[in-house]
Design an enzyme around this catalytic site. Structure first.
Site, mmCIF file in Angstrom:
data_model
loop_
_atom_site.group_PDB
_atom_site.id
_atom_site.type_symbol
_atom_site.label_atom_id
_atom_site.label_comp_id
_atom_site.label_asym_id
_atom_site.label_seq_id
_atom_site.Cartn_x
_atom_site.Cartn_y
_atom_site.Cartn_z
ATOM 1 N N TYR A 164 0.812 -1.216 0.000
ATOM 2 C CA TYR A 164 0.000 0.000 0.000
ATOM 3 C C TYR A 164 0.851 1.275 0.000
ATOM 4 O O TYR A 164 2.061 1.204 0.119
ATOM 5 C CB TYR A 164 -1.068 -0.011 1.093
ATOM 6 C CG TYR A 164 -0.713 -0.138 2.557
ATOM 7 C CD1 TYR A 164 0.406 0.424 3.126
ATOM 8 C CD2 TYR A 164 -1.598 -0.824 3.408
ATOM 9 C CE1 TYR A 164 0.644 0.322 4.494
ATOM 10 C CE2 TYR A 164 -1.368 -0.924 4.770
ATOM 11 C CZ TYR A 164 -0.247 -0.346 5.303
ATOM 12 O OH TYR A 164 -0.018 -0.443 6.643
ATOM 13 N N GLU A 165 0.190 2.374 -0.223
ATOM 14 C CA GLU A 165 0.855 3.687 -0.263
ATOM 15 C C GLU A 165 1.876 3.760 -1.392
ATOM 16 O O GLU A 165 2.929 4.389 -1.258
ATOM 17 C CB GLU A 165 1.509 3.948 1.087
ATOM 18 C CG GLU A 165 1.633 5.404 1.472
ATOM 19 C CD GLU A 165 0.457 6.210 1.004
ATOM 20 O OE1 GLU A 165 -0.668 5.913 1.452
ATOM 21 O OE2 GLU A 165 0.644 7.132 0.177
ATOM 22 N N GLY A 166 1.535 3.132 -2.532
ATOM 23 C CA GLY A 166 2.488 2.988 -3.640
ATOM 24 C C GLY A 166 3.309 1.744 -3.408
ATOM 25 O O GLY A 166 4.097 1.687 -2.463
#
Lengths: 590, 590
Positions: free
Chosen positions: B431-433
């Site tokens: 997540y978060e890139g």
């Protein structure tokens, strides 16, 4: 749920073109082991895997096995799946026809097993253990034991489990305490507690047996005082034997495989093999299980590699650099180099594992019919068993993690199935001797076995493969990287043998050395594969043959260079790992 | 459940001796940020982590968050934990005093956050997102939005979430479709569906806000047509806003963190920042979250490193080679070199991550008070944010897997807690890139930013650290390996800039290049650590100081050599990854 397609073309190519198994088997005296036989059995196994086992993979994970009443209940559908398994004769596929087995090659059994593992890793455990128990009983049991146990086990009416671990005795079996008292009638009464016993109980069959390690009253301490017993669930008169499952562990994965705590309370057992020599007898089973567990990792790797490629071809997101994409507002993520890297790495780590496991199985098959090959077959099995087990499972885990990463957030969601692969396959790096134990087995026992003969065989075979690669312009560039990786392994074996070598040097570098050996062995298998593809045999998709060579090139370019790093790290020895820190690592915790 | 002890000595040493934070902060104009303040706050945070959050880690995993009625219910105990969190003022620790924050340094907040993450990764997500939302609103919101939202958010009465992803728009936000229509009164009405929205709803507080990316009716396509809106759960008049959580995902881990599918059906929102410039504004939040997620990995790594060492000291199994053990029938497994390797690697991968995240935070703190430092601080944050995020989480995952392996079968059992660390931390790599996206950010945007100025700063700092190491006989041998790893990074940056370079080369090597950059950065942090320990400051356990130098030596000997392999692989470029296979990878599936 992630799909799975039995990799039939790849397997056929491996059997017929890379291993040339039909010819090798025929030369050793096998009859009727034709390409057609392999193909027919594998197609049938593939249908079983996809139609029967795969649909139970997610539901089995959700429901799990559990203790209910006086025994273990398997998840819904597993009983019916077992019926298919039993009726198809799969439990006796490679078994001795004298006891009702089908007498097929271990190679075929290995490939079938991989499909079962890919479709449903938890299901695979019960038959995988049963096969090992059959081998141990066949090799060490007396006539009565064999007569009583083997026919129902080969028929799939009974299953087998191995009962080794106790709370205080895991890797170190010398610490085990379970007792076996002679009853005076040739049987024994066992008392003690075992844990981490897979498939110790279930409701798939009416009976099952444990192979239990225990101590006789006069046993010397340590590993030289351990004997082996076969302990059924139901005694010959049909009554329940004196053991029970106290609990089933709640685990990270493999929920549909019951991992049991078992209490033996005067359970009746029969000795298998000689008193105090039980550990050696058990190793017949353990060696089988180590190869089996390696195949578990390979099966999961195959499913993960398929999942990664399918998702990456389908998912459109972002524009690929360098105009490699489709030219739309977005490209399938496969066109992004970093995704391509992950998809291909999962594939590279899987196919070579299958080939290596197949190599060992084929040697065992050849020696089974031609005793003149026994020494060489034993060398291959001794050297490569820890490699197949540890590399097959480490790389299977890597492939599953890569597939999950390719899928991004979707890979983390339960219903998409790939996160289950990660959770399930993680166990295979731990059980049946942790991969660290496999590495010590390789470094401390196998590299110098018979004066290093098995390793010399492998290095010679790698050299032959490199020479074949060099001879064909289509593959010539692959020879040098393979040779130089093999040279590193040869050099390290010499380095480890140097006089005055600190005995901790091998232990400090064991995991790195196993990985280096695996990379050389996998490179060798990719080399054989590329050479076979370069011969352009009939009957294969040309794109498939081209891709075999491209994958081999990729392995040599991107994965073999790791051997240089491992070489440097291993040579830093225990001194490199000591680093001036104390034995107890005082102060390290911060 | 695995225990956790806040690493207070290690953190104190990092703050005061490695980063020399109190002096640096004072010089930049901070007041009262003394060692005593750090110590007092960290001790209090440690108690919160151990007494309040850690006991809910397992139970939260078992129970999970779920949709019930018209909202999300958190697992038992989480509401009470939030009350502690809120009453302790933790939500406003680093917040602007003008809106009720405590105005403490981001460095202190970073270290507190790590303890929260170590104790309960799922709990950490809501405050972690809230901090980022506060920063985005403070930077881009108008006065009315700030006045309305910041005080309750800093007080812990409201929380924040980020709503970016849609089914067809994950990494590629240009594809998002959620619409925002002006209502004529300065507000907007949002319609669309978002997924993978963490903490989009919960019952911890009476209100919360989403920062939502959406398109205005006249928006151009792609990323230049995205605007940012703040969308509360309850409108100023107390009524429920027009959005609902359709479902909460069932995931591999982080069960106590609700990952929501959200449907906006005419939800009222206020624009934040300029029309069509929403992605830039959202990056204020995303950059904070990327550092936060890196800290999540570091926190889990710390807990895993502690679990591995504790188990290995306690578990007796087998005799260690070379007489390194205790001389009994068995030795603690820590005395087995391969176990020592795993325990120490988990530690090496954790402490340097903390130091690097602290380095970035300290620069941001200094620049916040001293504008003359802004350029340098921005350089450090730009270059190191993807490194902290990807390396912090990759290495956190590695540490958790290593700890599980040290524990053998016990590591696979749920109640022992370490398998949960593996499942939970796995999300942070995604997540978060995804970490692949971080690697592309590093290679495509950060290495050449401002003509390569941030990278030059780092390489100069590494050179300074190496020179300091070389000057002290206690650490002199550490200088050369660090310099040569840094040279590799410098050389690769030049190689990537060469004229005519295939744009796919950087993408093909991105993940390897991020890892190489991380190894250089971690080596640099270990170098600073060793130099600080060699000065033998007062107030630390001498064994702790000795171990810092030993660990640094181990990092240079065993982990830095990987940079040579990565270097070779990166230089093989896209051609090495192409390998003659087709763009669509035809034939690869077998």
């Amino acid at each position: 749920m992630s799909a799975y397609e039995p990799p039939l073309q790849s397997v056929r190519f491996l059997v017929n073109e890379v291993l040339k198994a039909p010819e090798a088997l025929a030369a050793a005296g096998w009859e009727d082991t034709t390409p057609d036989l392999f193909e027919a059995v594998l197609a049938q196994a593939g249908r079983l895997a996809v139609d029967v086992l795969l649909p139970l993979d997610r539901s089995g994970d959700e429901e799990g096995a559990r203790v209910e009443g006086d025994g273990v209940r398997m998840p819904a559908g597993f009983g019916e799946a077992w019926r298919h398994w039993r009726e198809g004769g799969w439990n006796g596929l490679a078994g001795d026809p004298a006891y009702g087995g089908q007498g097929m090659p271990a190679l075929l059994d290995t490939l079938v097993t991989e499909m079962v593992c890919a479709a449903n890793l938890a299901f695979s455990i019960t038959p995988g253990l049963t096969q090992g128990a059959i081998r141990a009983l066949a090799a060490h049991g007396d006539a009565a034991v064999k007569e009583r146990c083997l026919p129902p086990m080969l028929a799939g009416d009974w299953t087998g489990a191995m009962a080794l671990t106790e709370p205080q005795a895991g890797t170190d079996l010398g610490l085990l305490r379970t007792r076996a008292e002679p009853a005076g009638d040739g049987t024994y009464r066992l008392a003690g507690q075992k844990m981490f016993i897979s498939s110790a109980d279930h409701d798939l069959t009416g009976n099952l047996v444990h192979l239990v390690l225990a101590r006789l009253p006069d046993a010397p301490p340590g590993t030289r005082g351990i004997s082996l017993f076969v302990v059924p669930k139901r005694l010959p008169d049909g009554t329940r034997n004196g053991w029970s499952v106290l609990s089933v562990e709640r685990k990270m994965g493999l929920h549909a495989s019951p991992t049991c705590v078992v209490s033996y309370e005067g359970a009746v057992g029969w000795m298998v093999g000689e008193p105090h020599r039980g550990l050696a007898a058990m190793f017949t089973m353990m060696n089988h299980e180590r190869l089996f567990v390696g195949i578990q990792g390979i099966g999961v790797g195959e499913r993960a590699a398929q999942a990664a490629l399918a998702y990456a071809r389908d998912r459109v997101q972002g524009r690929a650099p360098g105009g490699g994409g489709t030219g739309g507002a977005g490209d399938p993520i496969l066109h992004h180099p970093d995704v391509r890297r992950m998809v291909l790495t999962a594939r590279l780590l899987t196919d070579a594992g299958r080939a290596l496991a197949g190599w060992v199985a084929l040697w065992l098959d050849r020696a089974a019919k031609d005793p003149s090959l026994a020494e060489e077959a034993e060398d291959w099995a001794a050297l490569l068993t820890p490699v197949v087990k540890a590399a097959g499972t480490d790389f299977g885990f890597e492939a599953a993690v890569l597939a999950q990463q390719v899928m991004g957030g979707h890979g983390y969601i339960r219903d998409n199935g790939v996160e289950q692969l990660v959770r399930d396959v993680r166990a295979t790096q731990i059980y049946e001797g942790t991969n660290g134990v496999q590495a010590l087995d390789l470094v401390q026992r196998k590299l110098d076995l018979h004066g290093g003969r098995p390793l010399t065989r492998m290095l010679d075979a790698v050299e032959d493969a490199a020479a074949t690669l060099a001879d064909d312009p289509a593959t010539a560039e692959l020879a040098e990287p393979l040779r130089s990786a093999a040279d590193r392994l040869r050099g390290l074996a010499c380095w480890l043998r140097q006089e005055g070598r600190d005995p901790r040097d091998g232990a400090a570098g064991a995991t790195d050395l196993l990985r280096l050996t695996a990379l050389v062995a996998y490179g060798w298998m990719w080399g054989l594969t590329a050479s076979a593809a370069a011969r352009r045999p009939d009957g294969y998709d040309p794109a498939f043959l081209d891709a075999r060579i491209g994958l081999a090139r990729l392995f040599m370019t991107r994965l073999l260079p790791e051997t240089a790093m491992l070489d440097a790290r291993i040579r830093s020895g225990y001194a490199g790992l000591d680093a001036g820190l104390s034995d107890r690592l005082e102060g390290v915790e911060g």
